[in-house]
Write a protein that holds these residues in place. Structure first.
Motif, short mmCIF file in Angstrom:
data_model
loop_
_atom_site.label_atom_id
_atom_site.label_comp_id
_atom_site.label_asym_id
_atom_site.label_seq_id
_atom_site.Cartn_x
_atom_site.Cartn_y
_atom_site.Cartn_z
N GLU A 1 -4.12 2.88 -6.42
CA GLU A 1 -5.23 3.76 -5.49
C GLU A 1 -5.64 4.89 -6.55
O GLU A 1 -5.59 4.55 -7.61
CB GLU A 1 -4.12 4.55 -4.53
N GLU B 1 7.95 6.25 6.27
CA GLU B 1 7.41 5.22 5.07
C GLU B 1 6.43 5.90 4.23
O GLU B 1 6.32 5.65 3.13
CB GLU B 1 6.75 4.06 5.88
N PHE B 2 5.58 6.98 4.90
CA PHE B 2 4.75 7.84 4.09
C PHE B 2 4.95 9.01 4.31
O PHE B 2 4.48 9.81 5.21
CB PHE B 2 3.35 7.32 4.45
N PRO B 3 6.04 9.83 3.64
CA PRO B 3 6.68 10.90 4.07
C PRO B 3 5.82 12.18 3.73
O PRO B 3 5.81 12.99 4.26
CB PRO B 3 8.04 11.06 3.36
N TYR B 4 4.79 12.11 2.85
CA TYR B 4 3.97 13.14 2.24
C TYR B 4 2.61 13.05 3.21
O TYR B 4 1.84 12.37 2.88
CB TYR B 4 3.67 13.11 0.82
N GLN B 5 2.57 14.15 4.01
CA GLN B 5 1.28 14.01 5.02
C GLN B 5 0.47 15.34 4.83
O GLN B 5 1.04 16.49 4.88
CB GLN B 5 1.96 13.79 6.46
N TYR B 6 -0.72 15.24 4.95
CA TYR B 6 -1.60 16.50 4.73
C TYR B 6 -2.66 16.33 5.59
O TYR B 6 -3.09 15.11 5.98
CB TYR B 6 -2.28 16.25 3.24
N GLN C 1 -1.56 10.25 4.86
CA GLN C 1 0.03 10.10 4.63
C GLN C 1 0.17 9.30 3.38
O GLN C 1 -0.44 8.22 3.14
CB GLN C 1 0.62 9.64 6.04
N TYR C 2 1.27 9.73 2.60
CA TYR C 2 1.36 8.96 1.27
C TYR C 2 2.70 8.72 1.05
O TYR C 2 3.49 9.50 1.50
CB TYR C 2 0.82 9.77 0.04
N LYS C 3 3.02 7.53 0.28
CA LYS C 3 4.44 7.50 -0.18
C LYS C 3 5.10 8.44 -1.08
O LYS C 3 6.24 9.00 -1.29
CB LYS C 3 4.48 6.08 -0.57
N LYS D 1 0.94 -1.32 0.00
CA LYS D 1 -0.14 0.01 0.10
C LYS D 1 0.89 1.21 -0.09
O LYS D 1 1.99 1.24 0.78
CB LYS D 1 -0.86 -0.02 1.26
N ASN D 2 0.64 2.28 -0.78
CA ASN D 2 1.36 3.63 -0.88
C ASN D 2 0.63 4.63 -0.12
O ASN D 2 0.95 5.77 -0.54
CB ASN D 2 1.89 3.72 -2.09
N TYR D 3 -0.27 4.19 0.86
CA TYR D 3 -0.78 5.44 1.52
C TYR D 3 -1.47 4.70 2.79
O TYR D 3 -1.57 3.91 2.89
CB TYR D 3 -2.13 6.31 0.78
N THR D 4 -1.41 5.94 3.92
CA THR D 4 -2.21 5.17 4.90
C THR D 4 -3.03 6.33 5.59
O THR D 4 -2.84 7.66 5.38
CB THR D 4 -1.22 4.74 5.92
#
Lengths: 240, 240
Positions: free
Chosen positions: B101, B12-17, A16-18, A3-6
């Motif tokens: 996704e 692991e999920f560096p882009y956070q919004y 949060q996204y990869k 999975k590339n988001y959480t």
DNA sequence: GCAAAAGTGTTAACCCTACACCCATGC
DNA sequence: GCATGGGTGTAGGGTTAACACTTTTGC
């Protein structure tokens, strides 16, 4: 596949996204034709940025809906309007167009009959403005509106857009004025009428329209959708 | 105003919004006309999903570039092609169109001359396919291609698209066949030639084109861009 | 020589344009 | 009755569509 988001509930930044992701909004340009004027539907912004300014109805797209569905939902929420369909207008993706962060806007447009125009109850929240007498708009919404006008001018050659902007029954002079406003030209009354009738998508409607001014009353026509649907199936370039 | 996104390097999920964000990609439909066929540029996917399949060139949009810039960059990276401009094609936003996704794709299209067609060195990575003989495509790229064809058919009425698809010098029969392929119709040779010459955007080019088949050799023409630029300034609906 | 493809001109039908007169209505 | 706006018809010009014969070329 990994999975590339959480989603982290409660976190300050829970989505949060990869990879880099973006804010995506939809905006709608809704036209109507009333009192011999082309009008557009605007809403007053309740939040920053541009709080208090008029803007096109729209908002953030959700992850489970298509862009059209999102645009329709925002339009319904903000203006209680539900047009039969939305036409694609374009993408507005200038990185600096929203002061908060980079926002991609997907713009749509629709035409509605004056009978669908929302009442004046919430005129402070949503209102119709003549296209040539607009208040200052939020963001780059002037640019979006310009694009919408251009689309309208192009579409009017291929689709009977006039009839989506007029009430079910209308007079030939009304129709003509609408075309003249959209295209910015003038037509000869007689040639206009002949061409419209020759297209076969009009039918006569009993009665006359009382005019508020001196002069003979104009006959009423309505759009012959049955005939139009038949014509759409036939091949060949169609103009209206 | 509070920032509503953050970047956490190494996470692991560096882009956070704060709010839901989306993956946005651009795809390009590039047409050319060669060997009496309309062709489209495809690249072979190196990664999952659809690894090994042919797809439209494209990729993820970066946060600092406009959609057009992103589309141009991806096109350059994947195919070394740099068209003079990209036309807007549409938004593809079906939530299920990418198995990883939800991905919003902004589609663009361009026309290039056969002389710009990339060589056969990396034919395993990028190649031209005749529009009516395509391999299976990744994602919903067949749908994007259909939309591109429709746009091409519409644009050909208003812009001299034929000349962007042909080499600088071309024969009248070549031009006619191109129009016939795009529009799916047939024209009378003599009427087609007369109409094209009457438009004033062609000039004669010295010499003849040797044909590989029996029959008289055809005269060469070229696109008169000076004349065309002058005509663009004049008002009125222009057709080609 | 023959078949295939390209160059050229004429006619009739159609469409678009320009224009003038009459009719209904409000004041 | 008069000014305003709507309804209708017609003649001329231009554009498009249909069509046949000649010329050049490869084989």
């Amino acid at each position: 596949m990994a999975k590339n988001y959480t989603f982290v509930p409660g976190a300050e930044f829970p989505y949060q996204y990869k990879y880099e992701h973006m804010a995506v909004t939809t905006d709608c340009v809704i036209f109507t034709y009333e009192e011999r004027q082309l009008k557009v539907l605007l809403v007053r912004r309740a939040l920053e940025p541009y709080r208090g300014r008029w803007a096109l109805p729209g908002g953030f797209l959700r992850n489970t809906e298509t862009a059209v569905q999102g645009a329709m939902r925002e339009l319904r929420e903000e203006t209680s309007l539900e047009p039969s369909g939305l036409g694609e207008l374009g993408v507005f993706s200038d990185p600096g167009r929203d002061p908060r962060e980079r926002v991609i806007t997907l713009a749509w447009y629709a035409l509605v009959k004056p009978s669908k125009v929302v009442g004046g109850d919430d005129a402070e929240k949503a209102a119709w403005f003549p296209i040539d007498d607009l208040p200052p708009l939020a963001f780059d919404h002037e640019k979006i509106l310009d694009a919408a006008m251009e689309h309208l001018r192009r579409d009017i050659y291929f689709q009977p857009v006039g009839f989506e902007l007029l009430d079910d029954e209308f007079t030939m002079p009304d129709l003509q004025r609408l075309y003249e406003i959209i295209l910015g030209t003038e037509f000869d009354r007689r040639n206009f009428q002949r061409k419209m009738l020759a297209s076969g998508i009009l039918k006569e409607y009993p009665g006359k329209k009382k005019t508020p001014h001196p002069g003979r009353h104009a006959s009423l026509f309505s759009f012959d959708s049955v005939r139009y649907d038949e014509m759409k199936k036939e091949p060949g370039k169609q103009e209206f």
